[in-house]
Scaffold this motif. Sequence first.
Motif, PDB file in Angstrom:
ATOM      1  N   GLY A 297       1.097  -1.281   0.897  1.00 35.25           N
ATOM      2  CA  GLY A 297       0.246   0.507   0.102  1.00 35.25           C
ATOM      3  C   GLY A 297       1.205   1.060   0.082  1.00 35.25           C
ATOM      4  O   GLY A 297       0.450   1.663  -0.852  1.00 35.25           O
TER       5      GLY A 297
ATOM      6  N   ASP B  51      -5.274  -0.586   7.111  1.00 34.24           N
ATOM      7  CA  ASP B  51      -5.583   0.051   6.153  1.00 34.24           C
ATOM      8  C   ASP B  51      -5.536   1.227   6.060  1.00 34.24           C
ATOM      9  O   ASP B  51      -5.836   2.147   5.143  1.00 34.24           O
ATOM     10  CB  ASP B  51      -7.398  -0.494   5.851  1.00 34.24           C
TER      11      ASP B  51
ATOM     12  N   THR C 202      -3.323   1.435   3.620  1.00 31.92           N
ATOM     13  CA  THR C 202      -3.319   0.899   2.561  1.00 31.92           C
ATOM     14  C   THR C 202      -4.220   1.991   1.451  1.00 31.92           C
ATOM     15  O   THR C 202      -4.938   1.165   0.608  1.00 31.92           O
ATOM     16  CB  THR C 202      -4.175  -0.177   2.131  1.00 31.92           C
TER      17      THR C 202
END
Length: 208
Positions: free
Chosen positions: A56, A154, A157
């Motif tokens: 990411g 996350d 990413t």
Amino acid sequence: MTAVEVPHRPVGYVVGAILAGGEAALVMAPGMAVSIAVDNRLGPAVPIDEAAIRQGIAQACQQAGWGVQAQAPVQLLARLERLPAQELKFRDARNGNGVTTATMQPFKADLEIRRGNELLWSRGTQNYPPTLLFLGEGETVQQAVTKWERPHQDFFTSLHLPPRIPRHDGPTKPGYSLFRSGTWEDVSLPAPKPAPAAGQPPIAPPRR
């Protein structure tokens, strides 16, 4: 009604200094090489996909025009850790006098761009429950709060990195302004604090 100058004059000074300084006014610019490192302090009990984090960050670097090289002196450091447990108090909307205490140990995610010991840029996030906490049928406040205890993998990413980052000193030094008594007032930014060394407990933020 008061008319407010946006952006106000000091912003124009900094923008002008950056444009006039060219590449010399920047610490990061398209075409620069960077390396990627992951500092996972969560331990084996919390599953983290470090390969996905690296991928990411690499994609965000590509979008910013930076090249990823294993030994580049400028490093993008992804850090995942957990803060000390905190007590949170919630007032029952149905009973203004009813207060329930729950405990939460937030997860924290940070991305730092460093050149040696010099911090060039940073962003971070940590999880907290919402101000209004809705309970399911039969659910306790503690159970609802615990749902928000999850790592922020996350965060890495879905990054958006600025292709150009100005220097932190001289005429391009960032500032901070407040609107007071009908006019802008410039104030000084606090100096960034160094991150704790690996293995050292993190510093907890002020309670909300």
